[in-house]
Design an enzyme around this catalytic site. Structure first.
Site, short mmCIF file in Angstrom:
data_model
loop_
_atom_site.label_atom_id
_atom_site.label_comp_id
_atom_site.label_asym_id
_atom_site.label_seq_id
_atom_site.Cartn_x
_atom_site.Cartn_y
_atom_site.Cartn_z
CG HIS A 63 3.52 0.39 4.88
ND1 HIS A 63 2.72 -0.48 5.56
CD2 HIS A 63 4.65 -0.32 4.59
CE1 HIS A 63 3.33 -1.64 5.69
NE2 HIS A 63 4.50 -1.58 5.10
CG ASN A 68 -0.19 0.00 2.54
OD1 ASN A 68 1.03 0.14 2.56
ND2 ASN A 68 -0.91 -0.14 3.64
#
Ligand code: PGA
Length: 265
Positions: A138, A136
């Site tokens: 991160h 995602n």
């Protein structure tokens, strides 16, 4: 950003090792920021080998761990403290006093995070921060929507991170929901950042990180603003990049540019 596309994991690790080794040769008391996860394991294995061959000496090196699950004790097999000990620290001649970690059970979370940042600053900041990237986007545990100027603090993990990390726990319910992580602002203060990624499942995150807009929805995209960020990836992680040929061309010409600049001086 420097995008370095390699053929396979071996080559990714070799490139990362070259950078760490060079940085250590320039500064033996290097301040290293280190991540956990699957991606850096090969780098740690090589660091251990280099240390055994006495090509790198960790006695003056200082390390800061990137993040930690909240609620896990240091000796919990899934804690990041345990991971770092098992995969690196116990095999090298690092001075135990030079290992700094975020605690999984601090008495006062805010004070602990503040003290961690102060400790980093007391050494003049992190010289070289190694990072992985989540699917995602991160970095550390700065999940999408994290403030791009955030400091070290508590974060709530996304369901996809919990699911991705559940492979290491017996049951998904055991995966902690909260963590401490260096903030994005803190990471960005490192003098050099090296992000490693491999595999198709990181392709979209790498595309957004390198060629997408800078947005809190993809925390790694902030690295576009870092003057010394190197993204070292394999062909699969690079598969969605539109300027892949150009990145490869730049890398191929790198030594020639360095020679050219050296001659000018
Ligand atoms: P991985 O984790 O190295 O296990 O893929 C990277 C991350 O989530 O930051």
């Amino acid at each position: 950003m420097e995008i370095i596309i390699k053929q396979d994991y071996e080559q990714i690790c070799e490139e990362a090792i070259k950078i760490i080794h060079q940085a250590w040769k320039k500064k033996n008391n290097l301040v290293l920021g280190l991540p956990t996860g699957k991606t850096p394991l090969g780098v740690y294995r090589r660091l251990i080998e280099l240390n055994k061959k006495e090509e790198i000496d960790f006695s003056q090196v200082i390390t800061f761990s990137l993040d930690e699950y909240l609620g896990l004790e240091e000796n919990h097999p899934q804690s990041f403290a345990y991971y770092m000990e098992k995969n690196l620290f116990q095999h090298i001649n690092i001075n135990k006093e030079n290992i700094y970690r975020l605690s999984g059970n601090p008495e006062n979370i805010d004070e602990h995070c503040k003290a961690y940042e102060e400790k980093i600053n007391s050494f003049g900041g992190i010289d070289l921060q190694i990072l992985g990237i989540g699917r995602n986007g991160h970095i550390g545990f700065n999940e999408p929507s994290s403030s791009l100027s955030s400091r070290t603090r508590v974060k709530t993990l996304t369901l996809e991170t919990i699911e991705a990390n559940s492979r290491l726990f017996q049951d998904e319910k055991e995966v902690p929901r909260f963590c401490l992580t260096l903030g994005i602002g803190t990471i960005m203060e490192a003098k050099m950042i090296v992000l490693l990624a491999l595999g198709k499942n990181k392709g979209e995150a790498i595309f957004k990180c390198v060629e997408g807009p800078i947005t809190a929805s993809v925390p790694a995209s902030i690295l576009q603003l870092h003057p010394q960020a190197k993204i070292i990836i394999d062909q699969e992680a690079a598969s969605l990049l539109s300027r892949k040929d150009y990145y490869q061309w730049v890398y191929k010409n790198k030594e020639r540019v360095d020679d050219f600049i050296a001659k000018k001086k």
